[in-house]
Design an enzyme around this catalytic site. Structure first.
Site, PDB file in Angstrom:
ATOM      1  N   CYS A 141       0.926  -1.282  -0.102  1.00 59.20           N
ATOM      2  CA  CYS A 141      -0.007   0.099   0.247  1.00 59.20           C
ATOM      3  C   CYS A 141       0.867   1.401  -0.066  1.00 59.20           C
ATOM      4  O   CYS A 141       1.507   1.355  -0.883  1.00 59.20           O
ATOM      5  CB  CYS A 141      -1.000   0.027   1.248  1.00 59.20           C
ATOM      6  SG  CYS A 141      -2.316   0.989   0.693  1.00 59.20           S
TER       7      CYS A 141
ATOM      8  N   HIS B 225      -3.513  -5.320   0.370  1.00 60.44           N
ATOM      9  CA  HIS B 225      -2.967  -5.919   1.568  1.00 60.44           C
ATOM     10  C   HIS B 225      -2.996  -7.650   1.487  1.00 60.44           C
ATOM     11  O   HIS B 225      -3.901  -8.031   2.038  1.00 60.44           O
ATOM     12  CB  HIS B 225      -3.771  -5.327   2.572  1.00 60.44           C
ATOM     13  CG  HIS B 225      -3.531  -3.919   3.099  1.00 60.44           C
ATOM     14  ND1 HIS B 225      -2.559  -3.519   3.964  1.00 60.44           N
ATOM     15  CD2 HIS B 225      -4.220  -2.676   2.469  1.00 60.44           C
ATOM     16  CE1 HIS B 225      -2.796  -2.086   3.839  1.00 60.44           C
ATOM     17  NE2 HIS B 225      -3.807  -1.743   3.002  1.00 60.44           N
TER      18      HIS B 225
ATOM     19  N   GLU C 235      -1.340  -9.331   3.180  1.00 58.42           N
ATOM     20  CA  GLU C 235      -1.176  -9.778   4.561  1.00 58.42           C
ATOM     21  C   GLU C 235      -2.638 -10.209   5.274  1.00 58.42           C
ATOM     22  O   GLU C 235      -2.615 -10.958   6.273  1.00 58.42           O
ATOM     23  CB  GLU C 235      -0.481  -8.928   5.530  1.00 58.42           C
ATOM     24  CG  GLU C 235      -1.267  -7.608   5.732  1.00 58.42           C
ATOM     25  CD  GLU C 235      -1.228  -6.464   4.922  1.00 58.42           C
ATOM     26  OE1 GLU C 235      -0.766  -6.565   3.934  1.00 58.42           O
ATOM     27  OE2 GLU C 235      -1.256  -5.381   5.346  1.00 58.42           O
TER      28      GLU C 235
HETATM   29  N1  GLN Z   1      -1.778   6.583   2.741  1.00 60.34           N
HETATM   30  C1  GLN Z   1      -2.316   5.820   1.498  1.00 60.34           C
HETATM   31  C2  GLN Z   1      -3.379   6.139   0.781  1.00 60.34           C
HETATM   32  O1  GLN Z   1      -4.447   6.413   1.484  1.00 60.34           O
HETATM   33  C3  GLN Z   1      -1.903   4.445   1.782  1.00 60.34           C
HETATM   34  C4  GLN Z   1      -2.738   3.634   2.647  1.00 60.34           C
HETATM   35  C5  GLN Z   1      -2.215   2.369   3.219  1.00 60.34           C
HETATM   36  O2  GLN Z   1      -1.045   2.180   3.301  1.00 60.34           O
HETATM   37  N2  GLN Z   1      -3.114   1.492   3.686  1.00 60.34           N
HETATM   38  O3  GLN Z   1      -3.688   5.675  -0.276  1.00 60.34           O
END
Ligand code: GLN
Length: 519
Positions: free
Chosen positions: A357, A483, A485
């Site tokens: 992310c 994600h 994970e």
């Molecule tokens: N802050 C980033 C976004 O909103 C990444 C979010 C995250 O890492 N879950 O796109």
């Protein structure tokens, strides 16, 4: 998990007594990571454990907070649904809690719904939950409900004694609230002897064999094996009248636990994040690494590295020893430059890399700055007026001002390009992965990236959002907008973690000091 192995369909639910509607707005320092379900609920991290153990997805209905209950009841009151009645904790709040517990069993026809009430008996805020489950037992009858109470038995090393007083006291508080536990699970550092069990059984009115010990273990995945040894499942099905279930086969599970406990190799992974002071902030990433390590009988030592500590001068000292680097998810600009430096180090030093992310977004920003020649490239999340908004707010996010539950959440499809490293990992073209973000890769720049060897190997087929970026000339450098994970389980480790760990093992094996690093 043991009940599931007996052929029953099981789900686990968490009731959290706090007022937040969901933990999505909580800083990870408060309660650890925020877990996300396939259907897009932002939940307590315990749901991650439920999925890792059961190997089945949970849903919105599996996590209920006091905030959600009150919000629902107050909205109903505003609509006039209570027809002029006084709205009260009993029965209106307790009825809503009961409805949420029962709903899970009715909608999905589970044989067993395990409902975990968070907090400690005696907390003011958990009283409505205790009252609600008391009523459920009254309504459904003793053979359809079971109270399992978890207590702590402290060990006093000075006198070598295990103390049962806290257990007696918390059972007493439960009794004051009308609940007689059917089973007691005692958390302890040392084994409980017969006398202690007898004493607890007598003072707490619980069958002798229903006093179960839960002794500390090196891996949480050993717990079901110990619970089975203590016959927790047998007692539960006896009390619930579910006697005709099959004998559980925990063989495959035991095999994984043995692999975890008897590693033959060891690697070090640097986990770069800004919430590293609290290990629970990255719970699912850590568990996913351990699942993948078990596949290869490889111990994965995780070195948490604070992204704010990473500077030009400290990169090689902090990251030089790592066999692989993960740059963690996150929000806001604190520590982001350290994350970008970590991406640079992994890319230029050929260290296997997984960016998750925000970690993927940092890798992309780093590439724009160092390779594409845009030194001011950034995400508009951190630098609103950047001349090169490589990462930008998603179109659908532009009108949104409320913070709670408004990100791009839950599972979305992704098509994987053949002949790439991620295709090799997944071994399929169509996947679905869970998301939690507002910003995205800016497709205006994609051609330039691909021309320079950083390619989009996974794309959302509907929105064309870039989901995966991977480096061509690198041992293993992958950034994912989703994600992975959240969906790695004990019996089915996630393919990206498996391949990342494998690439890190290969790097480790190629290092001259390899022999010395053998366990
Ligand atoms: N802050 C980033 C976004 O909103 C990444 C979010 C995250 O890492 N879950 O796109």
């Amino acid at each position: 998990m043991i009940l599931q192995e007996r052929g029953l369909s099981v789900t686990i639910q968490k009731l959290d007594p706090y007022i937040n509607v969901d933990p999505g707005t909580l800083n990870p320092y408060e309660h650890g990571e925020c877990y996300v379900t396939e259907d897009g609920a932002e939940t307590d991290l315990d749901l991650g454990h439920y999925e890792r153990f059961l190997g089945r997805p949970t849903s919105q209905a599996n996590n209920v907070t006091t905030g959600r209950i009150y919000q629902f009841v107050i909205n109903k009151e505003r609509r006039g649904d209570y027809l002029g009645k006084t709205v009260q904790i009993i029965p209106h709040i307790t009825d809503e809690i009961k409805r949420r517990i029962m709903l899970l069993g009715q909608k999905n026809k589970f044989d067993v719904v395990l409902t975990e009430i968070g907090g400690t008996v005696g907390d003011m805020e958990s009283l409505p939950y205790i009252e609600a489950v008391r009523q459920i037992k009254f309504e459904l009858g003793a053979t359809n409900t079971l109270f399992v109470h978890l207590t702590l038995v402290p060990y006093l090393s000075a006198t070598g004694e295990l103390k049962t007083k806290p257990t007696q006291h918390s059972v007493k508080v439960l009794l004051e609230n009308g609940i007689q536990p059917d089973i007691l699970v005692l958390r302890a550092e040392k084994h409980l002897n017969r006398d202690i069990r007898k004493k607890v059984a007598l003072f707490c009115n619980v069958d002798y064999d229903a006093v179960i010990e839960s002794v500390d273990v090196s891996t949480i995945y050993e717990v079901p094996l110990l619970m089975q040894k203590e016959k927790l499942d047998e007692i539960a099905i006896r009390k619930l009248g579910l006697n005709d279930t099959k004998t559980p086969d925990l063989g495959p599970w035991t095999e994984v636990v043995n692999r975890l406990k008897n590693p033959e190799k060891k690697i070090q992974i640097g986990l770069v994040g800004k919430y590293v002071e609290l290990a629970d902030s990255y719970k699912s990433i850590m568990e996913s690494l351990s699942h993948a390590g078990a596949t290869y009988k490889c111990e994965v030592k995780i070195n948490c590295i604070h992204s704010e500590d990473i500077t030009m001068d400290s990169t090689s000292e902090l990251l030089g020893e790592q066999d692989g680097i993960i740059v963690a998810p996150g929000f806001g600009d604190r520590g982001v430059e350290g994350k970008i430096l970590a991406c640079n180090y992994a890319r230029t030093e050929n260290i296997p890399f997984l960016g998750i992310c925000l970690g993927m977004q940092c890798a992309v920003i780093e590439f724009a700055r160092s390779v594409l020649g845009y030194p001011k490239a950034h995400s508009t999340e951190m630098y609103h007026k950047t001349p090169h908004p490589i990462i930008d707010l998603m179109e659908e996010q532009k009108g949104i001002s409320e913070k709670g539950g408004t990100m791009r959440l839950g599972a979305y499809p992704c098509v994987i390009k053949e002949g790439t490293k991620v295709h090799e990992a997944y071994n399929k073209k169509f996947i679905k992965e869970r998301h939690r973000h507002r910003y995205e890769f800016n497709n205006d720049y994609l051609k330039e990236y691909e021309k320079n060897g950083f390619i989009a190997s996974g794309i959302n087929p509907d929105s064309k959002l870039v989901e995966i970026m991977e480096m061509k000339d690198h041992p293993w450098f992958v950034g994912v907008q989703f994600h992975p994970e959240y969906s790695s389980t004990v019996m089915k480790p996630h393919p990206l973690f498996i391949h990342f760990v494998k690439a890190s093992m290969d790097i480790s094996a190629a290092k001259p000091e390899m022999q010395a690093k053998k366990v």
